[in-house]
Design a protein around this motif. Sequence first.
Motif, PDB file in Angstrom:
ATOM      1  N   TYR A 213       1.154  -1.340 -17.098  1.00 18.51           N
ATOM      2  CA  TYR A 213       2.400  -0.892 -16.490  1.00 18.51           C
ATOM      3  C   TYR A 213       3.454  -1.989 -16.559  1.00 18.51           C
ATOM      4  O   TYR A 213       3.128  -3.170 -16.565  1.00 18.51           O
ATOM      5  CB  TYR A 213       2.170  -0.554 -15.006  1.00 18.51           C
TER       6      TYR A 213
ATOM      7  N   TYR B  64      -3.444   9.174  -2.932  1.00 20.42           N
ATOM      8  CA  TYR B  64      -3.906   7.783  -2.896  1.00 20.42           C
ATOM      9  C   TYR B  64      -2.736   6.901  -2.510  1.00 20.42           C
ATOM     10  O   TYR B  64      -1.642   7.027  -3.083  1.00 20.42           O
ATOM     11  CB  TYR B  64      -4.451   7.406  -4.273  1.00 20.42           C
TER      12      TYR B  64
ATOM     13  N   TYR C 250      -5.385   0.438 -18.312  1.00 20.84           N
ATOM     14  CA  TYR C 250      -4.092   1.024 -17.976  1.00 20.84           C
ATOM     15  C   TYR C 250      -3.108  -0.105 -17.729  1.00 20.84           C
ATOM     16  O   TYR C 250      -3.414  -1.056 -17.008  1.00 20.84           O
ATOM     17  CB  TYR C 250      -4.216   1.906 -16.727  1.00 20.84           C
TER      18      TYR C 250
ATOM     19  N   SER D 197       4.125   3.524 -17.801  1.00 15.77           N
ATOM     20  CA  SER D 197       2.679   3.320 -17.816  1.00 15.77           C
ATOM     21  C   SER D 197       2.171   3.588 -19.233  1.00 15.77           C
ATOM     22  O   SER D 197       2.767   4.375 -19.979  1.00 15.77           O
ATOM     23  CB  SER D 197       1.972   4.216 -16.798  1.00 15.77           C
TER      24      SER D 197
ATOM     25  N   GLY E 125       0.571  11.928 -16.013  1.00 11.15           N
ATOM     26  CA  GLY E 125       0.728  10.509 -16.339  1.00 11.15           C
ATOM     27  C   GLY E 125       0.249   9.684 -15.178  1.00 11.15           C
ATOM     28  O   GLY E 125      -0.339  10.215 -14.249  1.00 11.15           O
ATOM     29  N   PHE E 126       0.490   8.419 -15.213  1.00 12.49           N
ATOM     30  CA  PHE E 126       0.017   7.552 -14.140  1.00 12.49           C
ATOM     31  C   PHE E 126       1.162   6.669 -13.678  1.00 12.49           C
ATOM     32  O   PHE E 126       1.767   5.985 -14.493  1.00 12.49           O
ATOM     33  CB  PHE E 126      -1.129   6.674 -14.645  1.00 12.49           C
TER      34      PHE E 126
ATOM     35  N   TYR F  99       0.816  -3.216  -0.564  1.00 16.12           N
ATOM     36  CA  TYR F  99       0.931  -4.446  -1.327  1.00 16.12           C
ATOM     37  C   TYR F  99       1.697  -5.472  -0.502  1.00 16.12           C
ATOM     38  O   TYR F  99       2.593  -5.135   0.259  1.00 16.12           O
ATOM     39  CB  TYR F  99       1.697  -4.222  -2.632  1.00 16.12           C
TER      40      TYR F  99
ATOM     41  N   SER G  39       2.134   6.832 -21.111  1.00 15.88           N
ATOM     42  CA  SER G  39       1.615   7.896 -20.283  1.00 15.88           C
ATOM     43  C   SER G  39       2.721   8.542 -19.456  1.00 15.88           C
ATOM     44  O   SER G  39       2.801   9.763 -19.358  1.00 15.88           O
ATOM     45  CB  SER G  39       0.532   7.339 -19.367  1.00 15.88           C
TER      46      SER G  39
ATOM     47  N   ARG H 237      -7.567   6.760   0.443  1.00 16.05           N
ATOM     48  CA  ARG H 237      -7.457   8.052  -0.216  1.00 16.05           C
ATOM     49  C   ARG H 237      -7.127   9.117   0.823  1.00 16.05           C
ATOM     50  O   ARG H 237      -7.393   8.947   2.009  1.00 16.05           O
ATOM     51  CB  ARG H 237      -8.752   8.378  -0.948  1.00 16.05           C
TER      52      ARG H 237
ATOM     53  N   ASN I 133       0.398   6.701  -5.136  1.00 14.85           N
ATOM     54  CA  ASN I 133      -0.097   6.854  -6.500  1.00 14.85           C
ATOM     55  C   ASN I 133       0.035   8.311  -6.915  1.00 14.85           C
ATOM     56  O   ASN I 133      -0.510   9.202  -6.260  1.00 14.85           O
ATOM     57  CB  ASN I 133      -1.558   6.398  -6.546  1.00 14.85           C
TER      58      ASN I 133
ATOM     59  N   PHE J   6      -2.295  -6.616  -4.141  1.00  9.87           N
ATOM     60  CA  PHE J   6      -3.029  -5.528  -3.491  1.00  9.87           C
ATOM     61  C   PHE J   6      -3.649  -6.013  -2.188  1.00  9.87           C
ATOM     62  O   PHE J   6      -4.271  -7.066  -2.125  1.00  9.87           O
ATOM     63  CB  PHE J   6      -4.126  -5.050  -4.446  1.00  9.87           C
TER      64      PHE J   6
ATOM     65  N   GLY K 174      -6.731   5.129 -13.941  1.00 12.64           N
ATOM     66  CA  GLY K 174      -5.361   5.623 -13.956  1.00 12.64           C
ATOM     67  C   GLY K 174      -4.852   6.023 -12.594  1.00 12.64           C
ATOM     68  O   GLY K 174      -3.697   5.759 -12.246  1.00 12.64           O
ATOM     69  N   THR K 175      -5.656   6.666 -11.794  1.00 12.64           N
ATOM     70  CA  THR K 175      -5.263   7.027 -10.440  1.00 12.64           C
ATOM     71  C   THR K 175      -6.381   6.644  -9.494  1.00 12.64           C
ATOM     72  O   THR K 175      -7.536   6.604  -9.880  1.00 12.64           O
ATOM     73  CB  THR K 175      -4.988   8.532 -10.300  1.00 12.64           C
ATOM     74  N   GLY K 176      -5.990   6.349  -8.270  1.00 14.09           N
ATOM     75  CA  GLY K 176      -6.998   5.948  -7.312  1.00 14.09           C
ATOM     76  C   GLY K 176      -7.451   4.519  -7.459  1.00 14.09           C
ATOM     77  O   GLY K 176      -8.510   4.146  -6.967  1.00 14.09           O
ATOM     78  N   TYR K 177      -6.622   3.707  -8.131  1.00 13.06           N
ATOM     79  CA  TYR K 177      -6.955   2.296  -8.307  1.00 13.06           C
ATOM     80  C   TYR K 177      -5.720   1.454  -8.020  1.00 13.06           C
ATOM     81  O   TYR K 177      -4.617   1.788  -8.443  1.00 13.06           O
ATOM     82  CB  TYR K 177      -7.411   2.018  -9.738  1.00 13.06           C
ATOM     83  N   GLY K 178      -5.946   0.357  -7.322  1.00 13.35           N
ATOM     84  CA  GLY K 178      -4.844  -0.573  -7.137  1.00 13.35           C
ATOM     85  C   GLY K 178      -4.563  -1.325  -8.417  1.00 13.35           C
ATOM     86  O   GLY K 178      -5.402  -1.400  -9.305  1.00 13.35           O
ATOM     87  N   TYR K 179      -3.353  -1.858  -8.494  1.00  9.25           N
ATOM     88  CA  TYR K 179      -2.950  -2.595  -9.680  1.00  9.25           C
ATOM     89  C   TYR K 179      -3.043  -4.093  -9.412  1.00  9.25           C
ATOM     90  O   TYR K 179      -2.826  -4.556  -8.297  1.00  9.25           O
ATOM     91  CB  TYR K 179      -1.494  -2.285 -10.039  1.00  9.25           C
TER      92      TYR K 179
ATOM     93  N   ILE L 285      -1.447   2.829  -1.218  1.00 15.54           N
ATOM     94  CA  ILE L 285      -1.799   1.422  -1.301  1.00 15.54           C
ATOM     95  C   ILE L 285      -0.770   0.595  -0.531  1.00 15.54           C
ATOM     96  O   ILE L 285       0.419   0.923  -0.506  1.00 15.54           O
ATOM     97  CB  ILE L 285      -1.779   0.923  -2.779  1.00 15.54           C
TER      98      ILE L 285
END
Lengths: 113, 114
Positions: free
Chosen positions: B33, A32, B31, B48, A98-99, A36, B55, A51, A93, A46, B98-103, A34
């Motif tokens: 950060y 993934y 989530y 995170s 973890g994330f 910015y 995390s 993906r 990403n 954003f 958590g993943t696959g999402y913009g912040y 992104i």
Amino acid sequence: GESVGLHLPTLSVQEGDNSIINCAYSNSASDYFIWYKQESGKGPQFIIDIRSNMDKRQGQRVTVLLNKTVKHLSLQIAATQPGDSAVYFCAENLKRGGFKTIFGAGTRLFVKA
Amino acid sequence: EPEVTQTPSHQVTQMGQEVILRCVPISNHLYFYWYRQILGQKVEFLVSFYNNEISEKSEIFDDQFSVERPDGSNFTLKIRSTKLEDSAMYFCASSSGGTGYGYTFGSGTRLTVV
């Protein structure tokens, strides 16, 4: 490794022209990505994401292209406007228990009127 | 449009002092950060946080740093004993996944350690 880097630190374009900002990533497991935009004195905003199962995604005036073969990402801005002047970061990403999102070094876009 | 709110916008502190940076994430995000950005440099991941625990954290996030979600709305970053090199913009962000999402990022707190 888990680095995300940019080819050019600055880009200057004429108002109305199209802009292309490039980015290379090194983690082939990332799925993934992104883009910015960061204006002076503000947090990253954003713009668009993609993906790894896609090659191209379009938004309003912006298009992101992903080339997994060469691990390359690009952001295209159509008809660049003065308000597009900012620093653009590609980000990756990662999830390994973890994330987190890893940012590249950034490209500063100057739009000349 | 929902926003991530950070306070204060600018904090000046003496070296060795403790600081707490505050953030109110978007209410339905799960989530959270913290990132920092030294002037003119890239945005660096710190930590995170999900389900009331860390995390993932970076090498920067050593024992001097801690995070907390003291209630249902705030998310804080504490630096126990600040160093000169902690001077930076600190950004809080939140996301719905958590993943696959913009912040969504806040506007940041500029921390100056003197």
